[in-house]
Design a protein around this motif. Structure first.
Motif, PDB file in Angstrom:
ATOM      1  N   ALA A   1       2.572  27.365   5.627  1.00 25.62           N
ATOM      2  CA  ALA A   1       1.385  26.569   5.955  1.00 25.62           C
ATOM      3  C   ALA A   1       0.555  27.263   7.028  1.00 25.62           C
ATOM      4  CB  ALA A   1       1.801  25.172   6.415  1.00 25.62           C
ATOM      5  N   ILE A   2       1.214  27.883   7.997  1.00 29.82           N
ATOM      6  CA  ILE A   2       0.501  28.630   9.040  1.00 29.82           C
ATOM      7  C   ILE A   2      -0.249  29.799   8.408  1.00 29.82           C
ATOM      8  CG2 ILE A   2       0.808  30.130  11.054  1.00 29.82           C
ATOM      9  CD1 ILE A   2       3.238  28.329  11.778  1.00 29.82           C
ATOM     10  N   ALA A   3       0.387  30.482   7.468  1.00 32.98           N
ATOM     11  CA  ALA A   3      -0.275  31.598   6.785  1.00 32.98           C
ATOM     12  C   ALA A   3      -1.528  31.115   6.061  1.00 32.98           C
ATOM     13  CB  ALA A   3       0.692  32.258   5.808  1.00 32.98           C
ATOM     14  N   GLN A   4      -1.481  29.929   5.489  1.00 32.96           N
ATOM     15  CA  GLN A   4      -2.660  29.388   4.805  1.00 32.96           C
ATOM     16  C   GLN A   4      -3.775  29.078   5.800  1.00 32.96           C
ATOM     17  OE1 GLN A   4      -3.162  29.204   1.525  1.00 32.96           O
ATOM     18  NE2 GLN A   4      -5.226  28.508   1.995  1.00 32.96           N
ATOM     19  N   VAL A   5      -3.394  28.560   6.970  1.00 30.71           N
ATOM     20  CA  VAL A   5      -4.401  28.256   8.000  1.00 30.71           C
ATOM     21  C   VAL A   5      -5.026  29.545   8.532  1.00 30.71           C
ATOM     22  CG1 VAL A   5      -4.657  27.371  10.367  1.00 30.71           C
ATOM     23  CG2 VAL A   5      -3.418  26.033   8.659  1.00 30.71           C
TER      24      VAL A   5
ATOM     25  N   LYS B   1       7.144  30.244  18.308  1.00 27.35           N
ATOM     26  CA  LYS B   1       7.822  31.416  17.737  1.00 27.35           C
ATOM     27  C   LYS B   1       7.296  31.744  16.348  1.00 27.35           C
ATOM     28  CE  LYS B   1      12.129  30.438  20.139  1.00 27.35           C
ATOM     29  NZ  LYS B   1      13.513  29.962  19.972  1.00 27.35           N
ATOM     30  N   LEU B   2       6.866  30.718  15.628  1.00 25.61           N
ATOM     31  CA  LEU B   2       6.334  30.914  14.284  1.00 25.61           C
ATOM     32  C   LEU B   2       4.851  31.269  14.295  1.00 25.61           C
ATOM     33  CD1 LEU B   2       8.052  27.829  12.595  1.00 25.61           C
ATOM     34  CD2 LEU B   2       8.768  30.217  12.478  1.00 25.61           C
ATOM     35  N   ASP B   3       4.278  31.444  15.469  1.00 24.95           N
ATOM     36  CA  ASP B   3       2.859  31.755  15.667  1.00 24.95           C
ATOM     37  C   ASP B   3       1.962  30.640  15.141  1.00 24.95           C
ATOM     38  OD1 ASP B   3       0.790  33.351  16.652  1.00 24.95           O
ATOM     39  OD2 ASP B   3       0.485  34.326  14.709  1.00 24.95           O
ATOM     40  N   GLY B   4       2.472  29.418  15.220  1.00 21.90           N
ATOM     41  CA  GLY B   4       1.705  28.289  14.732  1.00 21.90           C
ATOM     42  C   GLY B   4       0.765  27.703  15.765  1.00 21.90           C
ATOM     43  N   LEU B   5       1.159  27.762  17.013  1.00 23.17           N
ATOM     44  CA  LEU B   5       0.335  27.164  18.062  1.00 23.17           C
ATOM     45  C   LEU B   5      -1.013  27.864  18.156  1.00 23.17           C
ATOM     46  CD1 LEU B   5       0.310  24.974  20.184  1.00 23.17           C
ATOM     47  CD2 LEU B   5       1.321  26.590  21.788  1.00 23.17           C
ATOM     48  N   GLN B   6      -0.998  29.189  18.231  1.00 24.56           N
ATOM     49  CA  GLN B   6      -2.261  29.932  18.340  1.00 24.56           C
ATOM     50  C   GLN B   6      -3.093  29.778  17.077  1.00 24.56           C
ATOM     51  OE1 GLN B   6      -3.284  31.391  21.287  1.00 24.56           O
ATOM     52  NE2 GLN B   6      -5.214  31.317  20.156  1.00 24.56           N
ATOM     53  N   ALA B   7      -2.440  29.759  15.919  1.00 24.92           N
ATOM     54  CA  ALA B   7      -3.178  29.592  14.660  1.00 24.92           C
ATOM     55  C   ALA B   7      -3.873  28.235  14.616  1.00 24.92           C
ATOM     56  CB  ALA B   7      -2.224  29.738  13.479  1.00 24.92           C
ATOM     57  N   LEU B   8      -3.190  27.192  15.069  1.00 26.15           N
ATOM     58  CA  LEU B   8      -3.810  25.859  15.095  1.00 26.15           C
ATOM     59  C   LEU B   8      -4.953  25.796  16.099  1.00 26.15           C
ATOM     60  CD1 LEU B   8      -0.675  23.574  14.743  1.00 26.15           C
ATOM     61  CD2 LEU B   8      -2.596  23.718  13.162  1.00 26.15           C
ATOM     62  N   LEU B   9      -4.758  26.383  17.267  1.00 30.35           N
ATOM     63  CA  LEU B   9      -5.831  26.389  18.277  1.00 30.35           C
ATOM     64  C   LEU B   9      -7.052  27.149  17.777  1.00 30.35           C
ATOM     65  CD1 LEU B   9      -3.707  26.936  21.507  1.00 30.35           C
ATOM     66  CD2 LEU B   9      -4.876  24.833  20.801  1.00 30.35           C
ATOM     67  N   ASP B  10      -6.835  28.303  17.143  1.00 28.09           N
ATOM     68  CA  ASP B  10      -7.956  29.072  16.589  1.00 28.09           C
ATOM     69  C   ASP B  10      -8.676  28.285  15.495  1.00 28.09           C
ATOM     70  OD1 ASP B  10      -7.288  31.142  18.292  1.00 28.09           O
ATOM     71  OD2 ASP B  10      -6.269  32.328  16.744  1.00 28.09           O
ATOM     72  N   MET B  11      -7.916  27.589  14.662  1.00 28.60           N
ATOM     73  CA  MET B  11      -8.517  26.808  13.588  1.00 28.60           C
ATOM     74  C   MET B  11      -9.355  25.664  14.161  1.00 28.60           C
ATOM     75  SD  MET B  11      -6.969  24.171  10.870  1.00 28.60           S
ATOM     76  CE  MET B  11      -6.744  23.126  12.243  1.00 28.60           C
ATOM     77  N   ILE B  12      -8.836  25.004  15.193  1.00 27.51           N
ATOM     78  CA  ILE B  12      -9.549  23.875  15.791  1.00 27.51           C
ATOM     79  C   ILE B  12     -10.879  24.313  16.375  1.00 27.51           C
ATOM     80  CG2 ILE B  12      -9.444  22.247  17.721  1.00 27.51           C
ATOM     81  CD1 ILE B  12      -6.393  22.021  17.063  1.00 27.51           C
ATOM     82  N   VAL B  13     -10.910  25.502  16.946  1.00 24.32           N
ATOM     83  CA  VAL B  13     -12.150  26.025  17.535  1.00 24.32           C
ATOM     84  C   VAL B  13     -13.157  26.404  16.451  1.00 24.32           C
ATOM     85  CG1 VAL B  13     -13.085  27.959  18.878  1.00 24.32           C
ATOM     86  CG2 VAL B  13     -11.012  26.811  19.641  1.00 24.32           C
ATOM     87  N   SER B  14     -12.666  26.884  15.302  1.00 20.79           N
ATOM     88  CA  SER B  14     -13.567  27.437  14.297  1.00 20.79           C
ATOM     89  C   SER B  14     -14.050  26.444  13.239  1.00 20.79           C
ATOM     90  CB  SER B  14     -12.898  28.630  13.603  1.00 20.79           C
ATOM     91  OG  SER B  14     -11.781  28.195  12.868  1.00 20.79           O
ATOM     92  N   VAL B  15     -13.427  25.281  13.141  1.00 22.07           N
ATOM     93  CA  VAL B  15     -13.850  24.325  12.114  1.00 22.07           C
ATOM     94  C   VAL B  15     -14.362  23.052  12.761  1.00 22.07           C
ATOM     95  CG1 VAL B  15     -12.281  25.210  10.370  1.00 22.07           C
ATOM     96  CG2 VAL B  15     -11.548  23.337  11.815  1.00 22.07           C
TER      97      VAL B  15
END
Length: 157
Positions: free
Chosen positions: A86-90, A122-136
């Motif tokens: 799911a993180i990869a999809q985000v 550890k799964l690099d999900g936190l940064q991916a979610l934060l980046d997504m929140i800023v960009s959408v």
């Protein structure tokens, strides 16, 4: 007639060797079960089960059992692996609002697991979610913030 005494008398008539004894707590006329006698009677009239005929499992049965267990446990979902997908999809370059909403729904289902909530960084999900929140914008951003809140609240650390 006294109902308990009548029931005991009826049981005694059906099984004449059922052990009965006078109750110590009740009056002399009341009948009560003699528990040690009942145990002896019940072991005398058991259901006829025999001792176990346990034998070593045949190679054919063992192979069948191993395959069945492998098939059953092979379908068990690893929540951390699904969360990484799911993180990869985000994080995907060709993501759409629909694909991100789907990925967020998957994350929502998994973030109640304390292991996933603990491993999100550890799964690099936190940064991916934060980046997504800023960009959408809109409902996807709100859903992303909800997922972050769930992850933080379910993280035991």
């Amino acid at each position: 007639t006294d109902l308990p005494q009548a029931i005991l008398a009826q049981d005694q008539a059906l099984s004449p060797d059922l052990p009965l004894a006078r109750s110590r707590r009740h009056s002399d006329s009341a009948m009560a079960l003699n528990w040690p006698g009942l145990f002896a009677w019940s072991t005398k009239y058991h259901d006829g089960t025999a001792p176990s005929k346990f034998t070593k499992m045949s190679d054919e049965d063992r192979k069948f059992l191993e395959q069945a267990m492998e098939e059953a446990f092979g379908k068990v979902e690893d929540p951390n692996k699904v969360f990484m997908e799911a993180i990869a999809q985000v994080k995907s370059e060709d993501r759409t609002n629909e694909s991100m909403a789907t990925a967020l729904e998957v994350m929502d289902r998994l973030c109640d697991d304390p292991d996933v909530a603990r491993n999100v960084e550890k799964l690099d999900g936190l940064q991916a979610l934060l980046d997504m929140i800023v960009s959408v914008e809109g409902s996807v951003r709100i859903r992303g913030l909800e997922i972050l809140a769930l992850l933080f609240s379910n993280n035991p650390n």
